[in-house]
Design an enzyme around this catalytic site. Structure first.
Site, mmCIF file in Angstrom:
data_model
loop_
_atom_site.group_PDB
_atom_site.id
_atom_site.type_symbol
_atom_site.label_atom_id
_atom_site.label_comp_id
_atom_site.label_asym_id
_atom_site.label_seq_id
_atom_site.Cartn_x
_atom_site.Cartn_y
_atom_site.Cartn_z
ATOM 1 C CD GLU A 92 86.692 -67.411 -0.589
ATOM 2 O OE1 GLU A 92 85.897 -67.758 -1.475
ATOM 3 O OE2 GLU A 92 86.896 -68.094 0.419
ATOM 4 C CB CYS A 105 85.564 -61.719 8.195
ATOM 5 S SG CYS A 105 86.799 -63.001 8.489
ATOM 6 C CB CYS A 112 96.981 -70.252 6.390
ATOM 7 S SG CYS A 112 97.577 -70.038 8.089
ATOM 8 C CB CYS A 116 94.815 -75.502 11.885
ATOM 9 S SG CYS A 116 95.810 -74.228 12.676
ATOM 10 C CB CYS A 119 91.742 -74.468 9.109
ATOM 11 S SG CYS A 119 91.655 -72.907 8.218
ATOM 12 C CD GLU A 162 98.481 -66.404 13.058
ATOM 13 O OE1 GLU A 162 97.443 -67.060 13.279
ATOM 14 O OE2 GLU A 162 98.777 -65.385 13.712
ATOM 15 C CB SER A 216 92.642 -70.057 17.357
ATOM 16 O OG SER A 216 92.049 -69.030 16.593
ATOM 17 C CG ASN A 292 81.596 -73.466 10.489
ATOM 18 O OD1 ASN A 292 80.415 -73.619 10.809
ATOM 19 N ND2 ASN A 292 82.313 -72.435 10.898
ATOM 20 C CB CYS A 335 85.113 -69.833 11.448
ATOM 21 S SG CYS A 335 84.432 -68.459 12.304
HETATM 22 N N1 SAH Z 1 94.738 -67.729 11.532
HETATM 23 C C1 SAH Z 1 93.953 -67.087 12.516
HETATM 24 C C2 SAH Z 1 92.737 -66.374 11.957
HETATM 25 C C3 SAH Z 1 91.978 -67.081 10.870
HETATM 26 S S1 SAH Z 1 91.115 -68.534 11.353
HETATM 27 C C4 SAH Z 1 93.548 -68.060 13.612
HETATM 28 O O1 SAH Z 1 93.755 -69.263 13.424
HETATM 29 O O2 SAH Z 1 93.071 -67.606 14.644
HETATM 30 C C5 SAH Z 1 89.745 -67.867 12.236
HETATM 31 C C6 SAH Z 1 89.081 -68.830 13.210
HETATM 32 O O3 SAH Z 1 88.427 -69.888 12.515
HETATM 33 C C7 SAH Z 1 90.042 -69.505 14.181
HETATM 34 O O4 SAH Z 1 89.576 -69.378 15.499
HETATM 35 C C8 SAH Z 1 90.005 -70.962 13.760
HETATM 36 O O5 SAH Z 1 90.271 -71.804 14.849
HETATM 37 C C9 SAH Z 1 88.606 -71.086 13.228
HETATM 38 N N2 SAH Z 1 88.398 -72.197 12.306
HETATM 39 C C10 SAH Z 1 89.236 -72.654 11.361
HETATM 40 N N3 SAH Z 1 88.669 -73.677 10.678
HETATM 41 C C11 SAH Z 1 87.434 -73.852 11.207
HETATM 42 C C12 SAH Z 1 86.345 -74.743 10.893
HETATM 43 N N4 SAH Z 1 86.418 -75.613 9.910
HETATM 44 N N5 SAH Z 1 85.221 -74.633 11.638
HETATM 45 C C13 SAH Z 1 85.125 -73.716 12.613
HETATM 46 N N6 SAH Z 1 86.106 -72.838 12.923
HETATM 47 C C14 SAH Z 1 87.251 -72.920 12.230
HETATM 48 FE FE1 SF4 Z 2 95.797 -70.764 9.381
HETATM 49 FE FE2 SF4 Z 2 94.042 -69.944 11.239
HETATM 50 FE FE3 SF4 Z 2 93.379 -71.835 9.412
HETATM 51 FE FE4 SF4 Z 2 95.125 -72.415 11.341
HETATM 52 S S1 SF4 Z 2 92.971 -71.877 11.629
HETATM 53 S S2 SF4 Z 2 95.346 -72.954 9.158
HETATM 54 S S3 SF4 Z 2 96.217 -70.500 11.542
HETATM 55 S S4 SF4 Z 2 93.875 -69.707 9.010
#
Ligand code: SAH
Ligand code: SF4
Length: 342
Positions: A92, A105, A112, A116, A119, A162, A216, A292, A335
């Site tokens: 996406e 974006c 990934c 986390c 996420c 990532e 992050s 989110n 995000c």
């Molecule tokens: N993997 C990279 C980039 C993709 S995630 C990273 O982790 O930085 C992009 C951003 O979305 C990151 O800052 C992450 O912490 C945030 N993110 C992930 N899941 C989220 C959620 N459910 N609500 C808000 N932000 C989230």
């Molecule tokens: Fe991967 Fe970024 Fe999501 Fe963590 S927040 S699982 S590094 S996409």
């Protein structure tokens, strides 16, 4: 011989490719401009090449493109694109219009592997890295669909995956997107977000890309971060922040720290105080992202009041702190809400 995808090649590689075909080196630059600047999808459109050269090329090479499977529009103007790759996997991209910019974006992996806890992308694990062509094609494909006169102005590498664990393909894609003969997106208008892969941050600092780096952070202690970001066990806060302190910043530039606010987990006033202390001395701004939600999520988005309080404490320590609006949440485009399929 297997055909070469021209959309996987840098300007240098296209020059070498031209030479290998018996063409002159400058033809490589022309190819680069056709493939990425004018963004043609067919070799037949390269009208400044002789028909013979085009025939020779079409035996050895092709130009890949992504298949747009679906496009969803959010009530706030955000658009989410679902693309299918050659092997059937899907990724996406999210287009975010603002008054003075048009930001895309983009994703760098299918899924990934970082896991986390907050996420959605991380839930299914990593399927594979994206190729350079698949990263660049997200931008070319979306740009093509824009009305005449509208152009992408900014790229954020914050979609699925990532980026620093797909380092080589991502850096090559950035160099292509940045090239004046290609899409020509300025380095200052490209931001890469990482969960905190320390060796990757160091390598990026040694390169000469000059793009913006976002980290992050998401927690104020190792204990907390270990629970929500497994990568922290490998690269704890001390190492991560050391790499950030050492990251070379040009005049007037700053690092960004993202902080996802999870209610009752990392959003207390004490957390804010600790974040202020952790980031002391680093030229940076802080982006707060209220969690989110997605179906099945184990966390809650904090109240607006607590988000504002968190912001206030950091502002009180002289940081610039922004609260990220959750754009496109109604179509799961915000995000952390991206994934391979519905
Ligand atoms: N993997 C990279 C980039 C993709 S995630 C990273 O982790 O930085 C992009 C951003 O979305 C990151 O800052 C992450 O912490 C945030 N993110 C992930 N899941 C989220 C959620 N459910 N609500 C808000 N932000 C989230
Ligand atoms: Fe991967 Fe970024 Fe999501 Fe963590 S927040 S699982 S590094 S996409």
């Amino acid at each position: 011989m297997k055909q070469v995808d021209l959309r996987n090649l840098s300007i240098k590689e296209l020059e070498d490719f031209a030479l290998a075909l018996g063409l002159q080196r400058y033809r490589g630059r022309q190819l680069f401009h056709w493939v990425y600047g004018k963004s043609v999808d067919s070799l037949d459109m390269m009208t400044d090449l002789s028909r013979e050269s085009r025939e020779l090329l079409s035996e050895k090479a092709y130009i890949s493109k992504l298949c747009e499977v679906r496009r969803q529009c959010s009530s706030d103007g955000t658009e989410k694109f679902l693309f299918e790759l050659e092997d059937g996997h899907r990724v996406e991209s999210v287009l975010i219009p603002e008054e003075d910019r048009l930001t895309l974006c983009i994703s760098t992996q299918v899924g990934c592997g970082m896991g986390c806890a907050f996420c959605l992308t991380g839930k299914g694990g990593l399927a594979r890295n994206l190729k350079t062509s698949e990263i660049v094609n997200q931008a070319l494909s979306v740009q093509k669909g824009l009305p005449a006169g509208k152009n992408l102005t900014n790229i954020v590498i914050m979609g699925m995956g990532e980026p620093l664990s797909n380092y080589n393909n991502v850096v090559k894609a950035i160099e292509i997107l940045n090239n004046p003969l290609g899409p020509a997106i300025g380095a200052r208008r490209i931001t890469l977000s990482t969960a905190g892969l320390v060796p990757g941050i160091k390598k990026l600092g040694e390169g000469n890309l000059n793009i913006n780096l976002a980290i992050s952070l998401n927690a104020s202690t190792d204990e907390q971060r270990n629970l929500i970001m497994p990568i922290n066990k490998k690269y704890p806060l001390k190492n991560l922040l050391e790499a950030c302190r050492e990251f070379p910043l040009r005049k007037g530039r700053m690092l960004s720290f993202e902080y996802v606010l999870l209610d009752g987990v990392n959003n207390s006033p004490e957390d804010a105080g600790r974040v202020a202390k952790l980031l002391k001395g680093i030229r940076c701004k802080i982006n707060l992202i209220p969690f989110n939600e997605f179906p099945g999520a184990q966390y809650k988005r904090p109240s607006e009041e607590s988000v504002l309080r968190f912001q206030e404490i950091l502002t009180g320590h002289n940081y610039s702190v922004f609260i990220r609006k959750s754009r496109g949440a109604d179509i799961l485009a915000a995000c952390g809400q991206l994934r391979e399929e519905e």
